[in-house]
Design a protein around this motif. Structure first.
Motif, short mmCIF file in Angstrom:
data_model
loop_
_atom_site.label_atom_id
_atom_site.label_comp_id
_atom_site.label_asym_id
_atom_site.label_seq_id
_atom_site.Cartn_x
_atom_site.Cartn_y
_atom_site.Cartn_z
N ARG A 96 12.21 -2.66 5.51
CA ARG A 96 10.87 -3.24 5.71
C ARG A 96 10.32 -2.75 7.03
NH1 ARG A 96 13.23 -9.17 4.08
NH2 ARG A 96 13.10 -8.88 1.84
N PRO A 97 9.45 -1.77 7.00
CA PRO A 97 9.03 -1.08 8.22
C PRO A 97 8.46 -2.05 9.27
CG PRO A 97 8.10 -0.02 6.28
CD PRO A 97 8.73 -1.30 5.81
N THR A 98 8.75 -1.76 10.52
CA THR A 98 8.23 -2.56 11.63
C THR A 98 6.71 -2.46 11.70
OG1 THR A 98 8.08 -2.66 14.03
CG2 THR A 98 8.80 -0.59 13.10
N SER A 99 6.10 -3.56 12.11
CA SER A 99 4.63 -3.59 12.19
C SER A 99 4.10 -2.69 13.30
CB SER A 99 4.14 -5.03 12.43
OG SER A 99 4.62 -5.51 13.67
N GLU A 100 5.03 -2.24 14.17
CA GLU A 100 4.63 -1.29 15.22
C GLU A 100 3.94 -0.06 14.62
OE1 GLU A 100 7.21 1.22 18.41
OE2 GLU A 100 8.12 -0.63 17.65
N TYR B 137 0.30 -17.12 10.07
CA TYR B 137 0.18 -15.86 9.33
C TYR B 137 -0.41 -14.83 10.26
CZ TYR B 137 -4.65 -17.44 8.89
OH TYR B 137 -5.93 -17.88 9.12
N ASP B 138 -0.01 -13.60 10.08
CA ASP B 138 -0.50 -12.50 10.90
C ASP B 138 -0.34 -11.21 10.11
OD1 ASP B 138 2.21 -11.78 11.04
OD2 ASP B 138 2.50 -12.84 12.92
N ILE B 139 -0.87 -10.13 10.67
CA ILE B 139 -0.80 -8.84 9.99
C ILE B 139 0.64 -8.37 9.88
CG2 ILE B 139 -1.44 -6.40 10.27
CD1 ILE B 139 -4.08 -7.24 10.30
N ALA B 140 1.43 -8.62 10.94
CA ALA B 140 2.81 -8.11 10.96
C ALA B 140 3.57 -8.56 9.72
CB ALA B 140 3.53 -8.59 12.23
N ARG B 141 3.48 -9.87 9.39
CA ARG B 141 4.16 -10.33 8.17
C ARG B 141 3.28 -10.19 6.93
NH1 ARG B 141 5.22 -15.98 10.06
NH2 ARG B 141 3.85 -15.29 11.73
N GLY B 142 1.99 -10.44 7.10
CA GLY B 142 1.08 -10.42 5.95
C GLY B 142 0.97 -9.05 5.30
N LEU B 143 1.15 -7.99 6.08
CA LEU B 143 1.06 -6.64 5.49
C LEU B 143 2.45 -6.04 5.24
CD1 LEU B 143 -1.99 -4.89 7.18
CD2 LEU B 143 -1.88 -6.34 5.16
N ASN B 144 3.50 -6.84 5.43
CA ASN B 144 4.83 -6.36 5.08
C ASN B 144 5.17 -6.87 3.67
OD1 ASN B 144 7.51 -5.32 5.31
ND2 ASN B 144 7.35 -5.59 7.52
N ASP C 112 4.46 7.88 -6.08
CA ASP C 112 4.25 7.86 -4.62
C ASP C 112 3.85 6.46 -4.21
OD1 ASP C 112 4.30 10.61 -3.11
OD2 ASP C 112 3.48 11.05 -5.10
N SER C 113 4.11 6.13 -2.96
CA SER C 113 3.88 4.76 -2.49
C SER C 113 3.29 4.76 -1.08
CB SER C 113 5.20 4.01 -2.48
OG SER C 113 5.05 2.77 -1.83
N PHE C 114 2.38 3.82 -0.82
CA PHE C 114 1.89 3.62 0.55
C PHE C 114 2.82 2.73 1.37
CE2 PHE C 114 -2.22 4.57 -1.66
CZ PHE C 114 -2.58 5.68 -0.92
N SER C 115 3.84 2.14 0.72
CA SER C 115 4.66 1.12 1.39
C SER C 115 5.34 1.62 2.65
CB SER C 115 5.73 0.59 0.43
OG SER C 115 5.14 -0.19 -0.57
N LYS C 116 5.97 2.78 2.59
CA LYS C 116 6.76 3.23 3.72
C LYS C 116 5.94 4.07 4.70
CE LYS C 116 10.34 1.52 1.45
NZ LYS C 116 10.83 0.16 1.71
N LEU D 33 2.27 3.52 5.17
CA LEU D 33 1.20 2.71 5.79
C LEU D 33 1.75 1.30 5.98
CD1 LEU D 33 -1.98 4.04 3.93
CD2 LEU D 33 -1.13 4.72 6.16
N THR D 34 1.66 0.44 4.96
CA THR D 34 2.37 -0.84 5.04
C THR D 34 2.76 -1.26 3.62
OG1 THR D 34 0.55 -2.41 4.67
CG2 THR D 34 0.81 -1.57 6.92
N PRO D 35 3.89 -1.97 3.50
CA PRO D 35 4.38 -2.37 2.16
C PRO D 35 3.49 -3.42 1.50
CG PRO D 35 6.13 -2.55 3.83
CD PRO D 35 4.84 -2.36 4.56
#
Lengths: 539, 539
Positions: free
Chosen positions: A81-85, A128-135, B333-337, B339-341
Motif C-alpha cells: 500500500r504505497p505511502t501517501s508521500e 478522514y484525509d487524503i493519505a488514507r482516503g486515497l489508499n 494496467d493500474s493507477f494503484s501503484k 498514482l494512488t490505489p
C-alpha cells in the motif's frame, strides 16, 4: 428501548466502536449499531438459498490477513500500500451548491456554523484525509462513512431483527449483479415486476437467469399474481423461483409506489414461499406526493413540522426492510438519484451472513468504492450536513423535483391527446409512465374498428413505438420506449413511453412535451382521421 | 509509417474522432488510435475461448439505446440522469504535490506554464466538468480520459495488430475478475506463477477455477515448465488450461521481471497452445534497476537523455502486448501503484472483441469508473501533465522508490543473517522476496542434520513462518508471509517473506528490518545454537 433518533447520535457514537485509523483499517457496521437491535431475534439462515458459486466463498485471505487491528503503530513492511508521500495530490477542496443554504437553516439548531462554502480535505489529519482516503480501503467502506451509513439505516428503517448489517456498494447496479451471483445459478428464474429496470434483465441474462414478470396495478406488484406464479410453477421451466426483485418506490419505469398494505402482503408471500427479496429502492427518498405541497396552505405549525428534516424523516413510508423479521430482504440504496450518479456508490443492508458475502465479492473485484467518492461523501454527509442536514437535503430535493413534476404534468394535461394517452402522477421517483391506447390508432381502427381482434403475429405496436421515438428525435426530444422495460411479450393493445422531469433544463420540459404530443397527435391522426371517426361514431 | 511519438499527439488529436459532449456520451478507443495500426493484420478471433456466460452476452440494451450520437441538442425526457442543477457540489479544486516541480522542469519544453499549484474543476465548461463528470459515464470512460489512455497505450506498447482497443477498468483486481468470467467456466484450470497475487487465487476460487502454479527462475515463469504442463496435461483433472495469468514485471510476490527472451518464449508457447494470456502488469512503470542511478556518474549528455521523460519512455522494456500479433494478450494496467490505489481505476488493452466484452460486463455491474476519480485523472494526466509530464512522473517516482529500495537492501545487508536469508534485488515494483533456508533451522538440524529428509506430514515450515510473523508484530513490524502467495503445497525446505519499501516512512525502513532480522536470528538461534553447530562443523 425506543428506536434510535437523530438526537441520540452523539451519545450513540460515544458508546460505539472506535474508528480504525490505519490504512484500509478493519471496520464493520456492527461497531456502529445501537444496542436496540439486540432485543430482536436473529434472522433465519439463508444458507440454503446461496448459489453454487457463493456458498463456499469467504473472500480474500490477503485482505483478511490485514484485518487485524493493532493498538500501536506497526512499521508496514508487509502490504503493498504505497505511502501517501508519493501521491500526486496534496489536498482537495470541495465547493457546495447554493441549495445548501436552505439546508443550513433547516438544521440550524445543531450545526449551522459547520456549513462553510467550501471545505478542504488535507493530506493528513482528522477522521478522514487524503493519505488514507486515497489508499486502499476496507471493502465495507471507510470507517467514518460506514458509521454514518449504519446510523442512517437505523434511523430510517430500524430493521426488526438482531443481526442486520450494512456495507457500501459500487452503486445499486453493481450490488444487484453481486446479489444475483450470491443467490442464483444458471437456469434459475427470478421474479420481477412485469415492466422493470433493463439493467436487471441484462444482468440476469448474463447469468443465464430467466426473468418472470409479475402483474402490477396502481399499488405495485400484485401479491395474488406473485403467489399464483409460485403455487402453479411448472418445474419443467426449471426450479421454482426463490428470488423476487422489486422496485417498491417510484418503480422504474411505471412510477408506481407500493402501499404499506401491499408491502405487507408481498412480504407474507415471501415468508410463505421462503423467498429472498431484493428491494431495489433508489427513488425512496424522492417523494413526489404533490399533496404535500399543500402544506403551503396549512397553518404555520403544521407547515414547520412537515418542512423540517425530522418531519420529512417521519413522513417516509415503511420499507420492506422495516417489515423484515426473518432477514430475507436485501435492500439496495443508491446515492445516484439523490446526490450524483457519477459517485458510483450506494449501500446494501441485509443479514450479516449476506453482507459478509457482499464484502467477500467486493474484496476480489472492485476492492472498495473509489476513494475520491468516499471522501466527497464523508465530507458532505458526516462533516458538513450531519443526519439532519442530509434529511433536509432530501426534503429540499423532493420539493424541487415536485415543482418539475408539476410542470411536466401541466404540460401533459395541456398538450397530450387524452383520447389515446393515459398517465398517473408518480408518488416517488423521477419517471412518468404514459400509455397510448393502440385500439384507437388509425391502422387498427381502419382494420377492425369493432372487435380489435389482433393476433400477436399481426402486432403493429413495435412499429408504432419506434416511429414515435424516431419522430420525437427528429423534433429534438429524447424519450424512452416502454418495450425496453418489458419482461414478457410486447402487449398488443398498448404502447408505453417513459419520460422523466429530472434530466432536462426546467425551461425545456414544456416545449419537450409539446413536441412529443405533436408526434403522438400526428401518429394517431388525432386532428384528421381519428376526429372523423369520432364524428362518424357520434353521428 | 513510424510509430506514434509524443510530438505527434497534437496532430493526432486534430485528426482523431470528436469528443462527445453529452452526458454518458458514446466513446471508443477506435476514435483515438492513429492510423498506424491499420498496417497490421486483424487479430485472431477468441470466440472459441469465451465462457458459457460471456459468449452470448453483449451488454445493456438500455445503455446501447443511449449510445446514439446527436449532432444537435436533444431535450432529454428519456434517461434517468439527474440534472447537474441538483448536485450538492459546485466545484472541486485539487492541489498537487511538490514532486510536481521536478516534472514541471522535465517537460518544460511544452507545458511548464500549464502547471499551476492547483486547478479548479467547475460545474460546466471545457472538455470535462462536474456536470458531466459526476453524472453517468460511458463504461469505457469519459471521452477525454479514454483518449489520453488510448494514446498512452499506443506510445508505450504500439500493439502489432489492427483491432486493439482499450477501456477503463475499476482497477486491475476488478478487471481480472471480469477477465476470468469472460474466459473460464467452473471446473476449468488456469496457469499462474507458482507464487502469485492472492487476489487472483481468491477470484479463481470464487469461480470454481483451479490455479496451476508454474515454476519460476530468476527470469520469471519458465516456458519449458509451462509447455510441459500443457503437453502432459491429464484430462482427468478437467479441460487442459487455456488461460495463463502472469505478472511479468516485479512479480508479486517474488519481485522477478521477465526478460525479453523469456517473454518471447512464453508468447511462443501461448501461440502453440492457443492460450489467452492475462498480462497483469501494475509494476511495469516502477523501474527498480539500480544500475540506472549510475547515470549520476555519467557524462551530462547521457544523463540528460536518461533523466528526461522521453528517455524514460525509451528505456521501458517490451511488454507481452507489444509482441502480440494474434490478439491473445489481455493486458491489465493500474493507477494503484503509480498514482494512488484509492482511485480504483486502471485500463485494459486487448482485441476489440474482448474489450467489447469488458464494456458489456461493466455496463451491468459497476457501470463506470467513479466520476470523481475520472475527473481527478483527467485533470492530472491530460490537462496538467500531458504525456511527457506523466512519463516524467513515472521516472521521478521510480527514482524515489529506488532510493527506498537501496535503504531496504542496505539494511538487509547489514542485519539479516546471510547463513539463512537469501534475497535478490527486484528489477521492478515494490517487493523484496526473502527466503529462509529451513534446513539450517535448529529444529531440523537437531533432528536430522545430515540428510534433511523431511516428510510433508512432518513439515514445520508453517509453524516457523507463523512464529516469525507473530514475533515481528510483537516488535512492531508487519511483514507478509510467503505461504499466502503459494498456489501449490507449502515447500518443506524454505520459508518465504514478502517485504515492501513502499508503505513505511522512509525513516522506519532500517529499524523495521533490524527488528525482523533480530526475530530471524532468534528463531534460527544464529547467535547461540546455530553458531555452535557451525563451529562444530568447521572444527
Amino acid at each position: 428501548m425506543p428506536p434510535l433518533t437523530i438526537s441520540d447520535i452523539d451519545t450513540q457514537r460515544a458508546n460505539s466502536g472506535l474508528l480504525s485509523t490505519t490504512v484500509a483499517g478493519y471496520t464493520s457496521s456492527d461497531l456502529f449499531k445501537s444496542s436496540n437491535s439486540n432485543r430482536h431475534a436473529e434472522s433465519r439462515s439463508l444458507h440454503h438459498r446461496l448459489s453454487v458459486e457463493s456458498r463456499n466463498f469467504f473472500g480474500s485471505e490477503l485482505k483478511k490477513s490485514s484485518n487485524q487491528v493493532f493498538k500501536t503503530h506497526m512499521i508496514p513492511l508487509g502490504t503493498g500500500r504505497p505511502t501517501s508521500e508519493f501521491y500526486p495530490w496534496d489536498s482537495v477542496t470541495i465547493y457546495k451548491t447554493p441549495i445548501r443554504r436552505e439546508i443550513s437553516s433547516a438544521c440550524s439548531t445543531n450545526n449551522a456554523n459547520m456549513l462553510p462554502e467550501s471545505r478542504t480535505i488535507a493530506k493528513k489529519g482528522g477522521d478522514y484525509d487524503i493519505a488514507r482516503g486515497l489508499n486502499y480501503s476496507h471493502a465495507a467502506g471507510l470507517p467514518a462513512l460506514l458509521r454514518f451509513v449504519t446510523e442512517h439505516v437505523e434511523l430510517v428503517h430500524n430493521p426488526p431483527y438482531k443481526n442486520w448489517a450494512t456495507c457500501l456498494s459500487c452503486g445499486s447496479t453493481s450490488a444487484l449483479e453481486v446479489a444475483l451471483r450470491i443467490f442464483c445459478n444458471r437456469g434459475d428464474s427470478i421474479l420481477t415486476e412485469s415492466y422493470t429496470y433493463p439493467g436487471a434483465v441484462a444482468v440476469a441474462h448474463l447469468l443465464g437467469v430467466h426473468t418472470i414478470g409479475i402483474e402490477m396495478d396502481a399499488f405495485g406488484l400484485m401479491p395474488d399474481s406473485l403467489e399464483r406464479t409460485l403455487r402453479t410453477w411448472d418445474e419443467s421451466r426449471g426450479p421454482r423461483p426463490t428470488v423476487l426483485y422489486t422496485i417498491p418506490s417510484g418503480q422504474n419505469p411505471t412510477g408506481v409506489t407500493q402501499s404499506l398494505q401491499r408491502k405487507n402482503d408481498i412480504y407474507q408471500v415471501a415468508e410463505d414461499y421462503d423467498l429472498v427479496v431484493i428491494e431495489d429502492d433508489p427513488y425512496y427518498f424522492l417523494c413526489m406526493d404533490l399533496g404535500l405541497d399543500t402544506v403551503e396552505k396549512l397553518n404555520s405549525a403544521d407547515r414547520d413540522a412537515l418542512a423540517t428534516a425530522s418531519g420529512y424523516l417521519a413522513s417516509l413510508p415503511s420499507s420492506l426492510l422495516a417489515l423484515d423479521i426473518s432477514g430475507r430482504i436485501v435492500r439496495l440504496d443508491s446515492f445516484s438519484k439523490i446526490l450524483t450518479p457519477g459517485l458510483r456508490a450506494g449501500w446494501v443492508t441485509a443479514s450479516d451472513q449476506i453482507i459478509d458475502k457482499f464484502i467477500a465479492y467486493y474484496e476480489v473485484s472492485t476492492v472498495a468504492v473509489s476513494g475520491p467518492t468516499q471522501l466527497m461523501l464523508l465530507d458532505l454527509l458526516d462533516t458538513t450536513w450531519g443526519h439532519l442536514g442530509f434529511f433536509s437535503w432530501l426534503d429540499q430535493l423532493s420539493i424541487q423535483y415536485r415543482s418539475r413534476l408539476r410542470i411536466l404534468l401541466n404540460a401533459c394535461d395541456q398538450y397530450f391527446p387524452k383520447e389515446v394517452c393515459k398517465w398517473t402522477p408518480p408518488q416517488n421517483g423521477m419517471f412518468l409512465w404514459t400509455s397510448l391506447d393502440l385500439r384507437k390508432h388509425p391502422i387498427i381502427l381502419s382494420r377492425d374498428q369493432k372487435e380489435h381482434n389482433l393476433s400477436p403475429a399481426d402486432n403493429p405496436a413495435c412499429d408504432i413505438e419506434a416511429r414515435i421515438l424516431a419522430k420525437a428525435l427528429e423534433k429534438g426530444v429524447q424519450i424512452t420506449m416502454g418495450s425496453l422495460f418489458s419482461t414478457n411479450q410486447t402487449p398488443i393493445t398498448k404502447v408505453y413511453f417513459r419520460m422523466t422531469f429530472a434530466a432536462a433544463d426546467e425551461s425545456e420540459i414544456e416545449v419537450g412535451i409539446e413536441k412529443v404530443a405533436s408526434v403522438i397527435r400526428e401518429e394517431f391522426a388525432i386532428d384528421t382521421f381519428y376526429k372523423e371517426i369520432r364524428e362518424e361514431g357520434s353521428s
